[in-house]
Design a protein around this motif. Sequence first.
Motif, PDB file in Angstrom:
ATOM      1  N   ALA A   1       0.827  -1.208   0.000  1.00 39.79           N
ATOM      2  CA  ALA A   1       0.000   0.000   0.000  1.00 39.79           C
ATOM      3  C   ALA A   1       0.862   1.258   0.000  1.00 39.79           C
ATOM      4  N   THR A   2       1.962   1.232   0.734  1.00 48.06           N
ATOM      5  CA  THR A   2       2.853   2.399   0.788  1.00 48.06           C
ATOM      6  C   THR A   2       3.485   2.648  -0.580  1.00 48.06           C
ATOM      7  N   ARG A   3       3.940   1.593  -1.224  1.00 43.86           N
ATOM      8  CA  ARG A   3       4.524   1.759  -2.556  1.00 43.86           C
ATOM      9  C   ARG A   3       3.471   2.199  -3.567  1.00 43.86           C
ATOM     10  N   ASP A   4       2.234   1.734  -3.411  1.00 45.62           N
ATOM     11  CA  ASP A   4       1.174   2.134  -4.335  1.00 45.62           C
ATOM     12  C   ASP A   4       0.912   3.638  -4.255  1.00 45.62           C
ATOM     13  N   VAL A   5       1.024   4.200  -3.046  1.00 40.27           N
ATOM     14  CA  VAL A   5       0.763   5.625  -2.858  1.00 40.27           C
ATOM     15  C   VAL A   5       1.945   6.472  -3.308  1.00 40.27           C
ATOM     16  N   TYR A   6       3.150   6.080  -2.908  1.00 40.35           N
ATOM     17  CA  TYR A   6       4.325   6.921  -3.150  1.00 40.35           C
ATOM     18  C   TYR A   6       5.152   6.486  -4.354  1.00 40.35           C
ATOM     19  N   GLY A   7       4.982   5.239  -4.778  1.00 41.76           N
ATOM     20  CA  GLY A   7       5.842   4.713  -5.826  1.00 41.76           C
ATOM     21  C   GLY A   7       7.126   4.178  -5.224  1.00 41.76           C
ATOM     22  N   SER A   8       7.692   3.156  -5.816  1.00 42.93           N
ATOM     23  CA  SER A   8       8.885   2.537  -5.249  1.00 42.93           C
ATOM     24  C   SER A   8      10.054   3.503  -5.225  1.00 42.93           C
ATOM     25  N   ARG A   9      10.130   4.413  -6.204  1.00 42.46           N
ATOM     26  CA  ARG A   9      11.243   5.359  -6.243  1.00 42.46           C
ATOM     27  C   ARG A   9      11.200   6.294  -5.047  1.00 42.46           C
ATOM     28  N   ALA A  10       9.998   6.806  -4.710  1.00 34.92           N
ATOM     29  CA  ALA A  10       9.878   7.744  -3.594  1.00 34.92           C
ATOM     30  C   ALA A  10      10.155   7.059  -2.264  1.00 34.92           C
ATOM     31  N   VAL A  11       9.732   5.802  -2.127  1.00 33.73           N
ATOM     32  CA  VAL A  11       9.916   5.092  -0.861  1.00 33.73           C
ATOM     33  C   VAL A  11      11.351   4.631  -0.706  1.00 33.73           C
ATOM     34  N   ARG A  12      11.901   4.029  -1.763  1.00 35.37           N
ATOM     35  CA  ARG A  12      13.230   3.449  -1.651  1.00 35.37           C
ATOM     36  C   ARG A  12      14.341   4.475  -1.852  1.00 35.37           C
ATOM     37  N   GLY A  13      13.980   5.642  -2.382  1.00 36.73           N
ATOM     38  CA  GLY A  13      14.933   6.734  -2.443  1.00 36.73           C
ATOM     39  C   GLY A  13      16.096   6.491  -3.378  1.00 36.73           C
ATOM     40  N   ALA A  14      17.293   6.782  -2.891  1.00 35.50           N
ATOM     41  CA  ALA A  14      18.470   6.775  -3.753  1.00 35.50           C
ATOM     42  C   ALA A  14      18.720   5.414  -4.381  1.00 35.50           C
ATOM     43  N   ARG A  15      18.336   4.348  -3.687  1.00 34.41           N
ATOM     44  CA  ARG A  15      18.571   3.022  -4.235  1.00 34.41           C
ATOM     45  C   ARG A  15      17.804   2.817  -5.537  1.00 34.41           C
ATOM     46  N   ALA A  16      16.683   3.535  -5.684  1.00 30.71           N
ATOM     47  CA  ALA A  16      15.888   3.419  -6.901  1.00 30.71           C
ATOM     48  C   ALA A  16      16.312   4.453  -7.944  1.00 30.71           C
ATOM     49  N   GLY A  17      17.353   5.217  -7.656  1.00 23.22           N
ATOM     50  CA  GLY A  17      17.884   6.155  -8.626  1.00 23.22           C
ATOM     51  C   GLY A  17      17.325   7.559  -8.508  1.00 23.22           C
ATOM     52  N   GLY A  18      16.522   7.818  -7.472  1.00 27.15           N
ATOM     53  CA  GLY A  18      15.959   9.149  -7.312  1.00 27.15           C
ATOM     54  C   GLY A  18      16.507   9.821  -6.070  1.00 27.15           C
ATOM     55  N   GLU A  19      15.937  10.978  -5.718  1.00 28.19           N
ATOM     56  CA  GLU A  19      16.341  11.660  -4.502  1.00 28.19           C
ATOM     57  C   GLU A  19      15.874  10.851  -3.294  1.00 28.19           C
ATOM     58  N   PRO A  20      16.689  10.750  -2.257  1.00 24.97           N
ATOM     59  CA  PRO A  20      16.289   9.970  -1.088  1.00 24.97           C
ATOM     60  C   PRO A  20      15.092  10.592  -0.376  1.00 24.97           C
ATOM     61  N   ALA A  21      14.178   9.734   0.063  1.00 25.60           N
ATOM     62  CA  ALA A  21      13.016  10.206   0.808  1.00 25.60           C
ATOM     63  C   ALA A  21      13.442  10.549   2.224  1.00 25.60           C
ATOM     64  N   GLY A  22      13.085  11.739   2.707  1.00 26.91           N
ATOM     65  CA  GLY A  22      13.463  12.160   4.048  1.00 26.91           C
ATOM     66  C   GLY A  22      12.668  11.438   5.120  1.00 26.91           C
ATOM     67  N   ARG A  23      13.126  11.589   6.370  1.00 21.67           N
ATOM     68  CA  ARG A  23      12.470  10.894   7.478  1.00 21.67           C
ATOM     69  C   ARG A  23      11.057  11.393   7.712  1.00 21.67           C
ATOM     70  N   HIS A  24      10.767  12.615   7.289  1.00 19.83           N
ATOM     71  CA  HIS A  24       9.441  13.184   7.535  1.00 19.83           C
ATOM     72  C   HIS A  24       8.690  13.515   6.247  1.00 19.83           C
ATOM     73  N   SER A  25       9.101  12.906   5.137  1.00 19.22           N
ATOM     74  CA  SER A  25       8.430  13.206   3.874  1.00 19.22           C
ATOM     75  C   SER A  25       7.592  12.043   3.361  1.00 19.22           C
ATOM     76  N   THR A  26       7.523  10.958   4.113  1.00 20.13           N
ATOM     77  CA  THR A  26       6.778   9.773   3.690  1.00 20.13           C
ATOM     78  C   THR A  26       6.023   9.212   4.884  1.00 20.13           C
ATOM     79  N   ASP A  27       4.845   8.681   4.644  1.00 21.13           N
ATOM     80  CA  ASP A  27       4.057   8.019   5.690  1.00 21.13           C
ATOM     81  C   ASP A  27       3.868   6.552   5.349  1.00 21.13           C
ATOM     82  N   LEU A  28       3.807   5.723   6.378  1.00 22.13           N
ATOM     83  CA  LEU A  28       3.472   4.315   6.173  1.00 22.13           C
ATOM     84  C   LEU A  28       1.967   4.221   5.930  1.00 22.13           C
ATOM     85  N   VAL A  29       1.596   3.536   4.888  1.00 22.83           N
ATOM     86  CA  VAL A  29       0.178   3.392   4.535  1.00 22.83           C
ATOM     87  C   VAL A  29      -0.260   1.971   4.893  1.00 22.83           C
ATOM     88  N   VAL A  30      -1.199   1.864   5.823  1.00 19.64           N
ATOM     89  CA  VAL A  30      -1.746   0.563   6.217  1.00 19.64           C
ATOM     90  C   VAL A  30      -3.228   0.557   5.846  1.00 19.64           C
TER      91      VAL A  30
END
Length: 431
Positions: free
Chosen positions: A307-336
Amino acid sequence: MTRYDEHDQARWAPEPPGNPERSAFERDRARVLHSASLRRLAAKTQVVTPTDYASMHSPRTRLTHSLECAQIGREMGKALGRDPDLVETACLAHDLGHPPFGHNGEMALDRMAVRCGGFQGNAQNLRLLTRLEAKVMTEDGRSAGLNLTRATLDAVCKYPWTSHSFQAPGVPHACEGRPYCVYPDDLAVFQWIREGAPGDSISFEAQIMDWADDVAYSVHDLEDALTSGHVTLEALRDPEERAAVCRLTRDWYVPDADLNELAEIFARLVADPLWPGRFDAGLVDLAGLKRLTSGLIGRFCTSAQVATRDVYGSRAVRGARAGGEPAGRHSTDLVVPAATRLECALLKGVTAYYVMSRDDHHATQARQRDLIAELGSLIMLGAPATLEPALRPRFEEAADDAGRLRAVVDQIASLTDASAPAWHRRLSAHA
């Protein structure tokens, strides 16, 4: 994996550089693992006292729960691009502040501590990690506790605000009855931890820790209840029994839930092929129960990760590992998903209905609350001599009665389910 900068890895008290082969968060994890507070959890209540599960050889304690929570949180953190050592450390530390007798002891101490700002297990967590645990001393001789990094301490703060009864400029405060994570005494370090955090936002790592906690205790308390015989599979397949569990679940955990929806979700949950057909505690049955617990944990964690990846996309969640800007500690929420949260709540409701709401359990809790109240009076009567040596200076140097009371509360909170009655017997004999 998300990158953590110098701000995230900073420590309240400056320290010389450590072993370059270990990350800052690996050092944090080691400090918590070697702490006295973590060891004490081995003798502290999880949901009910070990005597309530007299038929079991090894019921869960706060320590075993914390270790299980840490395993779940570490894997979720890694799957979502977070530093696994950071998330694991937050999970290991999340219950350090719990006093003897679990939430029952927490309520008793909160009543005792009214004149010094109340008691909350999450606020006691922060106090232990930044003040009471012996590890690092500041240049002026004060304790900095374990002196963990800012990001790790923030990941432990799942309620990043003060009590409703205390308000500091620019610091969010809780509504009455709402948990909080900082006492007025510890506001300075709390403000340092929250530098750069927007408002009362909860860090992504803290949200993962919180969900890992819910998953661990909802599933494993069910396992203990089935193993002890307090809950039977036959009862869970009875529609009338399930209806009673649904009512208690709504009253205790999800007051806004619809009873019909809860009933439908519960019926689907127990109809899953994961559930064993029978349970008589034989080896085959125990293996089936382990398949159930593993399957439920996987179900709850995977649901949140997808659900979290569906909302933010794998790039936004996984950050630099996915080749994008790293997601900050307060820029993403866990979606349950809502249905997953209700499934988890229903498992909590099962244990609450069959174990925690029993009349004999209520009688035990009343005796525990009386013991803590009497222990507070006995310690205060002989203080500071009745305090452990490490806490005596806090009592002696306190500026007022509130400060002295806080030292007594710190002492009681550090005791275990076994040592609290032992202290009570010893002090009563000399009163």
